[in-house]
Design a protein around this motif. Structure first.
Motif, short mmCIF file in Angstrom:
data_model
loop_
_atom_site.label_atom_id
_atom_site.label_comp_id
_atom_site.label_asym_id
_atom_site.label_seq_id
_atom_site.Cartn_x
_atom_site.Cartn_y
_atom_site.Cartn_z
N VAL A 319 30.96 45.61 41.68
CA VAL A 319 32.29 46.61 41.75
C VAL A 319 33.43 46.13 42.49
O VAL A 319 34.44 46.62 41.71
CB VAL A 319 31.60 48.03 42.16
CG1 VAL A 319 32.75 49.03 42.39
CG2 VAL A 319 30.49 48.63 41.47
N SER A 320 33.34 45.65 43.35
CA SER A 320 34.47 45.10 44.24
C SER A 320 34.94 43.85 43.26
O SER A 320 36.19 43.94 43.20
CB SER A 320 33.97 44.39 45.53
OG SER A 320 33.57 45.56 46.48
N ASP A 321 34.31 43.12 42.66
CA ASP A 321 34.85 42.11 41.89
C ASP A 321 35.47 42.73 40.54
O ASP A 321 36.55 42.17 40.21
CB ASP A 321 33.62 41.16 41.52
CG ASP A 321 34.30 39.78 40.65
OD1 ASP A 321 35.10 39.14 41.17
OD2 ASP A 321 33.91 39.50 39.64
N ILE A 322 35.00 43.75 39.95
CA ILE A 322 35.77 44.33 38.73
C ILE A 322 37.16 44.88 39.10
O ILE A 322 38.10 44.98 38.73
CB ILE A 322 34.86 45.54 38.15
CG1 ILE A 322 33.48 44.95 37.78
CG2 ILE A 322 35.53 46.42 37.33
CD1 ILE A 322 32.52 45.89 37.32
N GLY A 323 36.97 45.54 40.42
CA GLY A 323 38.29 46.17 41.13
C GLY A 323 39.29 44.90 41.39
O GLY A 323 40.54 45.16 41.23
N ALA A 324 38.76 43.67 41.76
CA ALA A 324 39.62 42.80 42.02
C ALA A 324 40.29 42.16 40.88
O ALA A 324 41.48 41.69 41.04
CB ALA A 324 38.95 41.63 42.82
N ARG A 325 39.71 42.36 39.73
CA ARG A 325 40.33 41.97 38.61
C ARG A 325 41.42 42.82 37.68
O ARG A 325 42.43 42.48 37.19
CB ARG A 325 39.21 41.99 37.23
CG ARG A 325 37.99 40.70 37.61
CD ARG A 325 37.01 40.89 36.50
NE ARG A 325 35.66 40.56 36.88
CZ ARG A 325 34.66 40.58 36.37
NH1 ARG A 325 34.58 41.24 35.06
NH2 ARG A 325 33.50 40.25 36.87
N VAL A 326 41.34 44.29 38.09
CA VAL A 326 41.89 45.19 37.50
C VAL A 326 43.32 45.72 38.27
O VAL A 326 43.91 46.44 38.16
CB VAL A 326 41.12 46.23 36.74
CG1 VAL A 326 40.58 45.51 35.72
CG2 VAL A 326 40.37 47.25 37.90
N VAL A 327 43.05 45.55 39.81
CA VAL A 327 43.80 46.34 40.53
C VAL A 327 45.48 45.96 40.61
O VAL A 327 46.21 46.70 40.87
CB VAL A 327 43.28 45.93 42.25
CG1 VAL A 327 43.58 44.60 42.55
CG2 VAL A 327 44.10 46.98 43.06
N LEU A 328 45.51 44.62 40.19
CA LEU A 328 46.91 44.07 39.75
C LEU A 328 47.23 43.75 38.34
O LEU A 328 46.10 43.32 37.86
CB LEU A 328 47.31 42.80 40.71
CG LEU A 328 47.09 43.04 42.36
CD1 LEU A 328 47.56 41.80 42.95
CD2 LEU A 328 48.03 43.95 42.86
N THR A 329 48.30 44.00 37.99
CA THR A 329 48.53 43.64 36.40
C THR A 329 48.86 42.28 36.27
O THR A 329 49.09 41.80 35.26
CB THR A 329 49.76 44.69 35.86
OG1 THR A 329 50.65 44.65 37.09
CG2 THR A 329 49.17 46.10 36.13
N THR A 330 49.40 41.67 37.47
CA THR A 330 49.90 40.22 37.25
C THR A 330 48.76 39.17 37.65
O THR A 330 48.98 38.04 37.54
CB THR A 330 51.11 40.12 38.41
OG1 THR A 330 50.36 40.30 39.80
CG2 THR A 330 52.07 40.88 38.11
N GLY A 331 47.65 39.51 37.99
CA GLY A 331 46.73 38.76 38.18
C GLY A 331 45.38 39.33 39.32
O GLY A 331 45.52 40.30 39.59
#
Length: 359
Positions: A319-331
């Motif tokens: 869940v944290s890794d999914i959040g890490a992918r989508v929390v920023l639009t730039t990367g």
């Protein structure tokens, strides 16, 4: 990792108060009606893990529909999204499951062994020791292969665990402070080495802060097998840990060899934390959060605590890794940033609840 002056240990023990009148053979997992309920919760956790793993495969910079994920394995055409699924998302999800299970179970073992609710590989310097050993090995050119990185991580984790235990074995407060101090020193030295040798550590820049990104292309068989073997060993030690959680005298009376059991648990913690760090970098707080969540379901039963940690650790890391992918639009951001963001409030809550930081 023993830290048990009677008054403080009793104050900080995660579950001896409830377990004081319960032998391992008559713990709450044996109570009528509780065993089936815990089994149902565990199955629900496994179902949640499968759901989160599916989301981890489908969600990212390019979201892939479940039907397309299925066709990536049943009707492979070499399309871009199928390459992403097969070559990046699936290996990354497997890494997350292995690292999450390793860190969560290592944290549960540490908290049970030390009877300290603040204990976890990240806070007590074990993860930092593994990361520093890999960093130092890269400087000297001996960490080029994955087996070498794994060996260095295990050695660094072991030395850090022994150092923190030697300095802080007399009290939970001293143990935590020694771990935080050692982690800070090793992190600072590692950062300095990366600044001095920027080319050497360029490909470690995401790993150094704890991330699953960029690690999916590496061979994962050896670290995953190492983690699997250590997890099996951890489950085999639950009976001894259940007895140790009731105190050394009770453990002796139940026929447990205390010293041998402690050494075995410490070895398993070292392997789990070292292997997880070797594949994902230093990820803190996961080993702190998951055992506290699992203990609410497991009660005073160490076997159930380990089983829940084994399932919930990968759930939280994915869940944290999914959040890490989508929390920023730039990367992406490193997954350790997300776990630290989630874990800091848990650490504060734990300190306030158990009062472990009081002298």
């Amino acid at each position: 990792m023993r830290t048990d002056p009677p008054t403080v240990a009793a104050k900080t023990a995660p579950h001896p108060a409830r377990g004081a009148e319960q032998s391992p053979a008559s713990g709450p997992d044996r109570a009528p009606g509780e065993g089936p309920a815990k089994a149902v919760f565990l199955l629900a956790g496994v179902a949640l893990l499968l759901l989160v793993a599916g989301a981890s495969v489908g969600i990212g910079a390019q979201t892939v529909a479940p039907a397309d994920i299925w066709r990536s394995f049943t009707d492979y055409t070499g399309a871009d999204h199928q390459l992403i699924i097969r070559d990046i998302r699936v290996p990354r999800t497997v890494l997350g499951i292995g690292a999450g299970a390793a860190l969560a179970v290592a944290g549960a073992l540490m908290q049970t062994l030390t009877r300290n609710p603040l204990a976890e590989p990240g806070i007590l310097g074990v993860t930092a020791g593994a990361g520093f050993a890999i960093t130092l090995g890269t400087v000297f050119g001996i960490a080029r292969s994955q087996p070498a990185q794994l060996a260095l991580a295990l050695l660094g984790a072991l030395l850090a665990a022994l150092a923190v235990h030697f300095v802080g074995r007399t009290s939970p407060l001293r143990l935590v402070l020694a771990g935080i101090a050692l982690s800070s020193v090793l992190a600072g030295v590692s950062l300095g080495l990366r600044l001095v040798f920027p080319d050497v550590f360029d490909h470690f820049r995401f790993w150094a802060v704890g991330s699953l990104a960029g690690r999916e292309q590496l061979p994962i068989a050896l670290p995953m097998l190492t983690i699997a073997a250590a997890l099996i060993a951890a489950m085999a030690l639950t009976k001894a840990l259940n007895a140790l959680s009731l105190g050394e005298d009770v453990a002796h009376a139940l026929g447990i060899h205390v010293v041998r059991s402690r050494i075995a648990v410490l070895a398993v913690i070292t392997v789990l934390a070292g292997a997880a760090t070797a594949v994902a970098g230093p990820i803190v707080f996961l080993g702190l959060m998951v055992p506290h969540i699992a203990r609410r379901l497991a009660g005073a039963s160490v076997p159930w605590l380990m089983a829940y940690s084994l399932v919930l650790g990968p759930v939280l890391l994915l869940v944290s890794d999914i959040g890490a992918r989508v929390v920023l639009t730039t990367g992406e951001v490193p997954v350790a940033v997300i776990t630290a963001f989630l874990g800091a409030p848990v650490l504060i809550w734990t300190v306030r609840r158990h009062g472990a930081m009081a002298p």
